[in-house]
Design a protein around this motif. Sequence first.
Motif, PDB file in Angstrom:
ATOM      1  N   HIS A  87     161.561  50.200 -71.478  1.00  0.00           N
ATOM      2  CA  HIS A  87     162.863  50.550 -70.021  1.00  0.00           C
ATOM      3  C   HIS A  87     164.133  49.732 -69.567  1.00  0.00           C
ATOM      4  O   HIS A  87     165.053  49.694 -67.830  1.00  0.00           O
ATOM      5  N   TRP A  89     166.971  51.169 -71.147  1.00  0.00           N
ATOM      6  CA  TRP A  89     167.275  52.121 -70.824  1.00  0.00           C
ATOM      7  C   TRP A  89     168.764  52.242 -69.756  1.00  0.00           C
ATOM      8  O   TRP A  89     169.205  52.765 -70.288  1.00  0.00           O
ATOM      9  N   THR A 333     159.901  52.796 -75.802  1.00  0.00           N
ATOM     10  CA  THR A 333     159.646  53.787 -74.466  1.00  0.00           C
ATOM     11  C   THR A 333     161.049  53.405 -73.814  1.00  0.00           C
ATOM     12  O   THR A 333     161.070  52.246 -73.194  1.00  0.00           O
ATOM     13  N   ARG A 334     161.811  54.057 -73.250  1.00  0.00           N
ATOM     14  CA  ARG A 334     163.138  53.914 -72.225  1.00  0.00           C
ATOM     15  C   ARG A 334     163.830  53.259 -72.953  1.00  0.00           C
ATOM     16  O   ARG A 334     164.113  52.314 -71.639  1.00  0.00           O
ATOM     17  N   TYR A 340     162.961  58.327 -74.725  1.00  0.00           N
ATOM     18  CA  TYR A 340     162.058  59.242 -73.355  1.00  0.00           C
ATOM     19  C   TYR A 340     161.085  58.540 -73.667  1.00  0.00           C
ATOM     20  O   TYR A 340     160.540  57.034 -74.502  1.00  0.00           O
ATOM     21  N   TYR A 428     159.460  53.284 -61.190  1.00  0.00           N
ATOM     22  CA  TYR A 428     160.912  53.438 -61.539  1.00  0.00           C
ATOM     23  C   TYR A 428     161.377  52.169 -61.249  1.00  0.00           C
ATOM     24  O   TYR A 428     162.422  51.299 -61.339  1.00  0.00           O
TER      25      TYR A 428
END
Length: 439
Positions: A87, A89, A333-334, A340, A428
Amino acid sequence: MPAYPPRLPVADRFVLTNATLPAVSVDGFAAPAREGLVSADLMISSGRIEAILPAGTAPAELPQADLNRSMVWPCFVDMHTHLDKGHIWERRPNPTGDFPGALDAVRTDREARWNADDVRARMAFSLKTAYAHGTSLIRTHLDSLAPQHRISFEVFADLREEWKDRIALQAAALFPLDMITDEAYFPDLIDTIVTHGGLIGGLTQMWPDLDQRLDLLFRAASDNGLDIDLHVDETQDKEVLTLKAIAEAKLRNRFEGTVTVGHCCSLARQDEDVAKQTIDKVAEAGIAVVSLPMCNMYLQDRHHGFTPRYRGVTLFHELAAAGVATAVSSDNTRDPFYAYGDLDAVEVFREAVRIIHLDHPLDTSARVVTRTPADILGRPDKGRIAAGLPADLVLFSARSWSEFLSRPQADRIVMRNGMGIDRSLPDYRDLDPLMRDPD
Ligand SMILES: O=c1cc[nH]c(=O)[nH]1
């Protein structure tokens, strides 16, 4: 009333009737299978599976939910993740979308931002997500260059304790193996791993002294009772083949712990005879291989302005045919290694089916996110449905493979200890404070 979702009985002892189970993920029950799927009634008592019975034979006097042929899987196992990177990203994208771009972006982010609060918040977000999707066992790699190793392992150990009733957690220390001769760093890394009950990880390259480095690794693991989980040959360069050296090192050192390797992408670029020799050696050494199809498809064979020719994944079928334990997993992940992902084993499975051709037949394919990764991680109590185990189950509306693989299965029910959980995913927006530039 619609057939799905079923109304789950509120009772200590009840039956899920008329379920469709992937036989490969079920122990102690035999019934005629169609494409690897069997029909059964599941008797649940005090949060555990009491019995698996032929469909239609459960005691009629017990409270029942008729699943109307819905698929029921055990909770999933995600055996290769990077919860510490997850997360980032939005604040640290990978402008090139390739492996060097990922390494660079992650290093910059880690050095600037990965204090304990940051790592904890992002890891907790990932755990909430994985739990809501139905996962009960995760192994994560933790970037372990100093001083990050101590920060991340301490956070990890706290979260492992906090989450122990929901997700069992394991961690492997990821470091470049050229650091193994650094006398200030490596003993401290081993101390951190031992203190927090982790595994030794690492990333291999074609160094001229690769064998000596591997011997040091196996000796350190042996002396400290550690298992090994490595990142291996994550490239399309066919000159890169450290996998065989790892298998030879395990045999040469008579290593008795477990060895797992992830990626092994360049194996798929070798000539048949070279690949076969490596696969045979991996099988002989008893090394397990985890493929990361979504991340491999994303990072591998990416060249700006060119269409990728290769899928990026390892020789999964050939390894499995040689008797190697093989599984698939989420990976990143991200984050800059994969833009993604949501730690959803159903997505991983669905994509793996397409990318690796785990279909036609699909009969035993469900093993790759259930039984096999659980066995590789030394948790034969996970990733299967069996009498006596907790009723940790995932219920789907899908009744067949075609139905299962054609939709995201977002309306699944996750049952833990026989009770449906709240499947809300974290927002998010909860991560927004971490994405702002530091003052
Ligand atoms: O795929 C990879 C390789 C190294 N580090 C990661 O986070 N992911």
